[in-house]
Design an enzyme around this catalytic site. Structure first.
Site, mmCIF file in Angstrom:
data_model
loop_
_atom_site.group_PDB
_atom_site.id
_atom_site.type_symbol
_atom_site.label_atom_id
_atom_site.label_comp_id
_atom_site.label_asym_id
_atom_site.label_seq_id
_atom_site.Cartn_x
_atom_site.Cartn_y
_atom_site.Cartn_z
ATOM 1 N NE ARG A 119 20.929 53.096 -5.820
ATOM 2 C CZ ARG A 119 20.054 53.915 -5.306
ATOM 3 N NH1 ARG A 119 19.608 54.938 -5.974
ATOM 4 N NH2 ARG A 119 19.590 53.732 -4.091
ATOM 5 C CB THR A 120 22.111 47.476 -9.767
ATOM 6 O OG1 THR A 120 23.019 48.321 -9.061
ATOM 7 C CG2 THR A 120 22.866 46.778 -10.870
ATOM 8 C CE LYS A 175 12.186 24.583 -5.344
ATOM 9 N NZ LYS A 175 11.641 24.491 -6.709
ATOM 10 N NE ARG A 202 23.911 43.800 -6.960
ATOM 11 C CZ ARG A 202 23.770 45.080 -6.633
ATOM 12 N NH1 ARG A 202 23.048 45.405 -5.578
ATOM 13 N NH2 ARG A 202 24.339 46.020 -7.352
ATOM 14 C CG HIS A 210 28.635 47.124 -9.302
ATOM 15 N ND1 HIS A 210 27.923 46.888 -10.466
ATOM 16 C CD2 HIS A 210 27.752 47.647 -8.416
ATOM 17 C CE1 HIS A 210 26.663 47.262 -10.282
ATOM 18 N NE2 HIS A 210 26.538 47.725 -9.050
#
Lengths: 307, 141
Positions: A54-55, A83, A104, A132
């Site tokens: 959802r975010t 990498k 995130r 958050h």
């Protein structure tokens, strides 16, 4: 002035700025078509180093509804992180392509590193078990919409308060409003981290209580904020068995709750709110999700400085 | 007692907790400096029983703020013409950079290359420093 700023944690916004964002979100909800081209020609990069439904989609939907474009990745596996590229290098590259970034990351502080190295706004979309802030914007808009105020209430926050980043951001943000009482409901080992207790609750002399069982205090609450408690977070099986039912909200527990209490949850839920509660008029969690998209629209506009 | 020549011009860092002198030598990057440095370990101290002392010749312009974080009991004497011309009282620095590392395994500093390890003083009375990235309090051990 919000233009060009990054949002890493709730305290990055003054109360005035916070209010500006919530008011703009209200205006967007009232008249979404008026904002359909607000971000035309702008690009949002969603850099998601760990899974999210959802975010990420909420950010993308927000930008698309503002007429902007989106690009990015949805797991570290599909980025140069595999990498060994640093966050600092990644952000300096992305800043050449995009106008604003939502990030995130499983490591706490990664979005702050990005913001320090970036010349475009960076929005923290969740960093480990830390913060958050855009979930908090959704939470505040939901409370403001449904309760008509952001002060003078008792909020119960239930579940994993130690690793729950939404909880940390919400406590920080609400600590600036008057006469909020926090009742923190969790097993002892999952209580709020020491920095939230020491730097926010104690330093600001906020009224708070830490308890183990939801059913003991549910009648006192104006807002109930549920979060998920995962079995693996418990230190021993015996405590999990003893307490697990305390953190599941069902109709029988709600019998003691106030008629106008609202039930919130950052989602996803697993079993901590029974599906039967969804039909209770006090259930606000899906509305909260919708608020999330609108408030992210408002935030993107403010940070980009578009009208 | 061991004799070390007195400093004509320079700094005497005194009342260092016994055994910590080499740590301070590293923090102040004294190994990279050209001046004469004497390290005295386990000198007798009326106050602490024993202590370490560092004497630095011909260099009085050093950033010593970090010593307040390492050990606020340290005293510093600035010497000129073999006389103490000034005593520096240490205070806790409001921020420290690349002096300590965050021990939170979930912190970005655990994986990010060449990151500045930064802590901010959040509680002067209890000497609490928090990592600016993850908010975890610094613990010495």
């Amino acid at each position: 002035m919000l233009k060009g700023k990054s949002l890493i944690e709730p305290m990055d916004l003054s109360l005035e700025e916070l209010n500006e964002i919530l008011c703009l979100a209200d205006e967007i909800i009232e008249n979404p078509t008026a904002y359909a081209d607000a971000c035309k020609g702008k690009i949002l990069a969603t850099l998601f180093y760990e899974p999210s439904t959802r975010t990420r989609l909420s950010f993308e939907a927000a930008m698309l509804r503002l007429g902007g474009n989106v690009m990015g990745f949805s797991s570290a596996d599909t980025s140069s992180a595999t990498k060994g590229e640093s966050v600092a290098d990644t952000i300096r590259t992305i800043a050449c392509y995009a106008d604003i970034v939502a990030m995130r990351h499983p490591k706490e502080g990664a979005p702050l590193v990005a913001a320090m190295k970036s010349n475009i706004p960076v929005i923290n979309a969740g960093d480990g078990g830390h913060q958050h802030p855009t979930q908090t914007l959704s939470d505040l808009l939901t409370i403001k919409t449904l309760k008509g105020k952001l002060n003078d209430f008792t909020i119960g926050i239930c579940g994993d308060l130690k690793f729950g980043r939404t909880v940390h951001s919400l406590i920080k943000a609400l600590s600036r409003y008057e006469n909020i009482k926090f009742i923190l409901i969790s097993p002892e080992e999952l209580r709020v981290p020491e920095y939230i207790r020491e730097e926010i609750l104690i330093k600001k002399a906020i009224d708070y209580l830490e308890v183990e069982r939801l059913e003991d205090i549910i009648q006192e609450l104006d807002v109930l904020y549920m979060t998920r408690v995962q079995k693996e977070r418990f230190f021993n099986e015996a405590d999990y068995i003893r307490l697990k039912d305390s953190y599941i909200l069902d109709s029988s527990k709600l019998e003691k709750a106030k008629e106008d209490m609202i039930i919130m949850h950052p989602l996803p839920r697993v079993n901590e709110i029974s599906v039967e509660v969804d039909n209770d008029p006090r259930a606000a969690y899906f509305r909260q999700t919708k608020c999330g998209m609108y408030v992210r629209m408002a935030l993107i506009m403010k940070l980009l400085g578009v009208e | 007692m061991l004799n070390i020549d007195s400093v004509e011009k320079g700094l005497v860092i005194d009342h260092i907790q016994a055994g910590k002198a080499m740590e301070i030598y590293q923090y102040l990057n004294l190994d990279k400096m050209d001046c004469s440095v004497a390290i005295i370990k386990n000198a007798k101290s009326k106050k602490y029983g024993k202590k370490d002392i560092i004497k630095i010749e011909n260099n009085i312009h050093m950033d010593l703020e970090v010593l307040g974080f390492i050990d606020p009991n340290i005293t510093i004497n600035v010497i000129d013409n073999s006389e103490i011309i000034r005593k520096i009282n240490l205070e806790l620095p409001s921020e420290i950079e690349n002096i300590a590392k965050c021990k939170n395994p979930r912190c970005i500093t655990s994986i990010e290359q060449e990151i500045v390890h930064k802590f901010r003083l959040t509680d002067i009375n209890n000497k609490v420093y928090r990592c600016v990235y993850c908010d975890m309090a610094y613990e010495e051990n």
